[in-house]
Design an enzyme around this catalytic site. Structure first.
Site, PDB file in Angstrom:
ATOM      1  N   GLU A 489      34.249  47.083  34.180  1.00 58.72           N
ATOM      2  CA  GLU A 489      35.087  47.755  35.184  1.00 58.72           C
ATOM      3  C   GLU A 489      34.249  48.200  36.375  1.00 58.72           C
ATOM      4  O   GLU A 489      34.712  48.175  37.514  1.00 58.72           O
ATOM      5  CB  GLU A 489      35.835  48.942  34.574  1.00 58.72           C
ATOM      6  CG  GLU A 489      36.789  48.584  33.427  1.00 58.72           C
ATOM      7  CD  GLU A 489      37.749  47.448  33.749  1.00 58.72           C
ATOM      8  OE1 GLU A 489      38.067  47.254  34.934  1.00 58.72           O
ATOM      9  OE2 GLU A 489      38.166  46.727  32.818  1.00 58.72           O
ATOM     10  N   TYR A 626      50.447  32.988  33.984  1.00 57.66           N
ATOM     11  CA  TYR A 626      49.329  32.070  33.803  1.00 57.66           C
ATOM     12  C   TYR A 626      49.708  30.594  33.853  1.00 57.66           C
ATOM     13  O   TYR A 626      48.903  29.748  33.498  1.00 57.66           O
ATOM     14  CB  TYR A 626      48.618  32.345  32.472  1.00 57.66           C
ATOM     15  CG  TYR A 626      47.707  33.553  32.512  1.00 57.66           C
ATOM     16  CD1 TYR A 626      46.329  33.387  32.691  1.00 57.66           C
ATOM     17  CD2 TYR A 626      48.203  34.836  32.380  1.00 57.66           C
ATOM     18  CE1 TYR A 626      45.488  34.481  32.732  1.00 57.66           C
ATOM     19  CE2 TYR A 626      47.373  35.943  32.419  1.00 57.66           C
ATOM     20  CZ  TYR A 626      46.011  35.759  32.593  1.00 57.66           C
ATOM     21  OH  TYR A 626      45.182  36.845  32.642  1.00 57.66           O
TER      22      TYR A 626
HETATM   23 ZN    ZN Z   1      38.398  42.441  34.647  1.00 55.17          ZN
END
Ligand code: ZN
Length: 702
Positions: A489, A626
Site C-alpha cells: 500500500e 476483468y
Molecule cells: Zn494494490
C-alpha cells in the site's frame, strides 16, 4: 429556507480548503452538503456547456475544477464509509450515492464537451499543449467513445440496449453464483470425519451451522447449538471454508464431494449460468463491433498498457512454457509424498491442495505466530521510512497534532524532499476495528496534487491496514503478510504522493492504465525479501534481536513454493478469458466448456475433468470488471519484477548504485504517473521494454 442555511452553515464537508475536518464530520452533514455541491456543479457544467471555448484554460481547467467540491464533500464520506461506518452514515451515503454517480456519468458523457475536446485535438492549439495535457484530453475522449458517445441514431440505440442487457446479465450471473453457493452444504456430525481440520475452520463450520439453523424458519424451536469441539459442522463452498477444507480434510471422498460441487456451481437447473455466458460473449462482441473494433478483447485493451492481444499472448506463452516442466515436478513431488504415506490412488484435483499442504508443513515448519514478535509496527515503519529515504531522497516525519483524525489510533505523517520542502502527507490507519471498519488494506486519495489559481495543492494519501492492535503491554505485532501488505500500500501511496504532475487528472495514480497501476505497489513488496532490509527492520519486541537467519531462509523459500503450479493456474484463467473474448465463435460446435478444457491441456498438468463447468462461476470476467483483463495480474507482476531487477542488476549491496536507480524510478514511474503512456515511462526507467525474465527468475523458474 432558514433550515437549509442552518444545515449548510458550518458544515465541515463544505470547507473547501486545508485538510478534511475528520474530527467534525457527522452523518447529518452528508446529505445537505452533497446535494448543495451537486446543484452547484450542475450549474457550472451547464454554464460550461453553453459557453464553450475549445482551449485548455477555457475548457479543461474549468472541467477539472468541477472535481474540487467533491474532493471535500464526497471523498471524506466515501472514506468514512470504509473506516468509520455506522447505520446513520450508511443511510446518508446511500441516499446520495446514485445522485453522485448520475452526475459523474452525465459529465463524462456530455456531447457538447466531447465535441469541444475533439475540436482541441484537431485544432492548431493541440501542438502547443504539453504531453500531459494531450494525454488527459486523449483519455477523456477515448472513455467517452468507449461509452458510445460517437454513435448515431440506430447504432446508439442498439449500443445502449446492449449495455442495459449486459448489466442485467452480469447481475443475474452474480446472483446465481451467490444462490448456488448458499444452496450447498455438507453437514458432518462424526468426530472421525473432521480429523485434521484446524480449530479455526471448525469454529467457522460450527458458526455456519448455527447461522443456518437461525435462518431456517422451520426450526425455530429449541435450537441445537453447534460448537467447534462437538459439532455439528457445516461445510460450504465459501472460500474461507472450502479452501482449508480441501487442504486439511483427511477423508478423500468428502474432498471429492466438495470439489465436484464447487466446479458445478451455478451450472444446472434454475441457477444455470451457461446460457448467460454465451449471451454475454455475443453481446460484448456486437457492442465492440458497433464501436468499430473486431472483438471485445480489442475494446478492453484500448485503454490498457498492453498494446494488443498478440502482446498479451506472447507474455502468456513465455510464462507458460517456462512453468510447464517445473509444474510437472511439483505434481511429482506430491505423488511421491502420497506414495510415502501409503496412498495408492492417483492424485486427482481434490487431492492437490491436501498434499501440497502436507509438503509445505514438511518443508517450512514455521507459523505466523512465530514471526509476529519480530515485527512490531513501529520498527517496521522506521525501516520502511529509512528505505524510502535512501531510495528516493525524501524524509517522512510524524505530524500527528497537525491533522484532524477520525479515530485516536490514526497517525499523520509529512513527506519532505531533499531540501526540506514539504511535498506530500498521509494518514495511516493501521489497526483492525471489526465493528466499523472494512476488511483488507488499501490506499486511497485524500487530496490530489493540483494547481489552483497559481497555488499548489499538495497530495495527501490514506493508507489503511487491518493489523493487530496493541494488546495490554504488547505493541502491535505484525505477521509477515501484514508487513508485505504495508509495503504494497505504501508503494501505491508513493506514486500518489511523489507525483510532479500539476493536473489532478494525470497526477499520481490518476490516468494510469489499469494493467500498470500495481507496478509501484508490487515493486515495494520485493524489499521484504531482501535480507539486509528485512533483518534491518525486524527486532524482537522484548529483546530487540533481529529475525533469526533460519526463519528468514524459510520465508524466502516459501515464496517460490509451487510457484510454477500457481503460475499455470493464473495463466489458465487469463488465457481462457482472452480466448473467450477474442476467438470464441458462439455458432461453432465447440462450447465454452470445451474451449476451457482445450486450454487446460496446455496450462494445467491435471487437465480439467470432462464435466468441469467452473466457468459458470468465473465472476471476475462475467460479473466483475476483468473481462479480457484477467491477464493484468500477470502483466503487472512482470513490470514490478522487472523494475526490481533493475536494482538487482545495479547491485543491491552497492549503495551508490541503488540510490541512483531509486532516483531514476522516482523521476519516472513515481513522478510522471498518468502523464505519459506507461510503456514510455517504463522504457524511460528501464532503458528497454519490459521482459518476463525477472518474474521467472524471482519465481525460481528461470
Ligand atoms: Zn494494490
Amino acid at each position: 429556507m432558514g433550515g437549509q442555511n442552518t444545515e449548510l452553515h458550518d458544515n465541515p464537508l463544505l470547507a473547501g480548503g486545508g485538510l478534511p475536518r475528520f474530527d467534525q464530520i457527522e452523518p447529518e452533514h452528508i446529505v445537505p452538503a452533497v446535494r448543495h455541491v451537486l446543484a452547484e456543479v450542475e450549474r457550472e457544467l451547464v454554464n460550461l456547456e453553453n459557453n464553450l471555448t475549445p482551449t485548455w484554460s477555457g475548457l479543461m481547467e474549468p472541467l477539472e475544477q468541477l472535481d474540487r467540491p467533491f474532493e471535500y464533500a464526497w471523498s471524506p464520506v466515501k472514506h468514512l464509509f470504509g473506516v468509520k461506518n455506522s447505520p446513520e452514515l450508511r443511510q446518508a451515503y446511500e441516499t446520495v450515492l446514485s445522485e453522485v454517480v448520475q452526475f459523474t456519468l452525465r459529465a463524462k458523457q456530455s456531447q457538447p464537451i466531447y465535441e469541444a475536446m475533439k475540436a482541441i485535438q484537431q485544432g492548431d492549439v493541440w501542438n502547443s499543449l504539453h504531453e500531459a495535457q494531450q494525454r488527459i484530453i486523449g483519455t477523456r475522449l477515448l472513455h467517452a467513445e468507449l461509452a458510445g458517445i460517437g454513435l448515431k441514431d440506430d447504432n446508439r440505440a442498439r449500443f445502449n440496449q446492449i449495455a442495459q442487457e449486459l448489466s442485467q446479465l452480469s447481475t443475474d450471473f452474480a446472483n446465481h453464483v451467490l444462490d448456488a453457493t448458499k444452496d450447498y452444504e455438507l453437514i458432518l456430525t462424526d468426530k472421525s470425519d473432521i480429523e485434521g481440520l484446524p480449530p479455526s475452520l471448525l469454529q467457522l463450520a460450527a458458526h455456519s451451522y448455527n447461522e443456518a439453523q437461525v435462518n431456517n424458519e422451520k426450526s425455530d424451536q429449541a435450537l441445537a447449538k453447534a460448537t467447534a469441539d462437538n459439532g455439528p459442522w457445516r461445510f460450504t463452498l465459501e472460500g474461507p471454508i472450502l479452501v482449508p477444507f480441501l487442504e486439511h480434510c483427511r477423508r478423500r471422498d468428502l474432498r471429492e464431494e466438495l470439489y465436484r460441487a464447487f466446479i458445478n456451481r451455478a451450472a444446472e437447473g434454475e441457477l444455470d449460468n451457461s446460457e448467460i455466458i454465451v449471451r454475454t460473449l455475443q453481446l460484448r462482441r456486437e457492442s465492440a463491433q458497433l464501436l468499430g473494433y473486431k472483438t471485445y478483447a480489442q475494446v478492453s485493451l484500448a485503454d490498457k498498457m498492453a498494446s494488443d492481444v498478440a502482446a498479451v499472448e506472447q507474455m502468456f506463452e513465455t510464462l507458460r512454457s517456462a512453468s510447464w516442466e517445473p509444474a510437472q515436478k511439483d505434481l511429482q513431488d506430491l505423488k511421491q509424498l502420497a506414495a510415502e504415506s501409503d496412498v495408492t490412488e492417483p492424485i486427482m484435483h481434490w487431492d492437490v491442495a491436501f498434499w501440497a499442504e502436507r509438503l509445505r508443513e514438511k518443508r517450512f515448519d514455521y507459523t505466523d505466530e512465530q514471526l509476529r514478535p519480530y515485527f512490531p509496527l513501529e520498527r517496521v515503519l522506521d525501516g520502511l521510512f529509512l528505505l524510502v529515504t535512501k531510495l528516493f531522497n525524501i524524509s517522512v516525519t510524524p505530524a500527528d497534532k497537525e491533522a484532524p483524525v477520525w479515530h485516536p489510533d490514526v497517525r499523520f505523517f509529512k513527506i519532505t524532499d531533499g531540501s526540506g520542502n514539504q511535498i506530500a502527507a498521509f494518514f495511516l490507519d493501521p489497526y483492525s476495528r471489526p465493528q466499523d471498519k472494512r476488511n483488507g488494506a488499501w490506499m486511497d486519495e485524500c487530496l490530489s496534487r493540483r494547481r489552483i489559481s497559481n497555488a499548489l495543492q499538495l497530495p495527501v494519501a490514506h493508507l489503511v491496514c487491518n493489523g493487530t492492535p496493541p494488546l495490554g503491554n504488547k505493541p502491535s505485532l505484525m505477521t509477515f503478510r501484514e508487513v508485505e501488505t504495508l509495503f504494497h500500500e505504501f508503494g501505491h501511496g508513493l506514486q500518489h504522493m511523489l507525483t510532479t504532475v500539476d493536473y489532478a487528472d494525470a497526477a499520481g495514480i490518476n490516468g494510469v492504465e489499469w494493467d500498470a497501476v500495481e507496478l509501484p505497489s508490487q515493486f515495494m513488496e520485493n524489499w521484504c525479501y531482501h535480507k539486509p532490509t528485512l533483518l534491518g527492520f525486524s527486532g524482537h519486541f522484548e529483546t530487540g534481536e533481529p529475525l533469526p537467519d533460519d526463519l528468514f531462509e524459510k520465508i524466502r523459500a516459501a515464496r517460490t513454493y509451487r510457484s510454477a503450479s500457481l503460475m499455470l493456474r493464473q495463466l489458465l484463467f487469463g488465457m481462457t478469458d482472452m480466448t473467450l473474448h477474442n476467438d470464441f465463435d458462439p455458432d461453432s460446435s465447440e462450447t465454452v466448456f470445451d474451449l476451457h478444457r482445450r486450454i487446460s491441456e496446455k496450462a494445467s498438468v491435471l487437465p480439467l475433468l470432462p464435466d468441469d463447468r467452473s466457468l459458470c462461476a468465473f465472476q471476475h470476467i462475467f460479473s466483475g470488471s476483468y473481462a479480457a483483463g484477467y491477464y493484468s495480474y500477470k502483466w503487472a507482476e512482470v513490470l514490478s519484477a522487472d523494475t526490481f531487477s533493475a536494482f538487482e542488476e545495479a547491485g543491491l549491496d552497492n549503495d551508490q548504485a541503488v540510490i541512483a536507480t531509486g532516483r531514476r524510478f522516482r523521476d519516472t514511474v513515481l513522478a510522471l504517473g498518468g502523464s505519459r503512456h506507461p510503456m514510455q515511462i517504463f522504457t524511460d526507467f528501464r532503458g528497454r521494454e519490459p521482459n518476463p525474465e525477472a518474474l521467472l527468475h524471482h519465481s525460481g523458474l528461470a
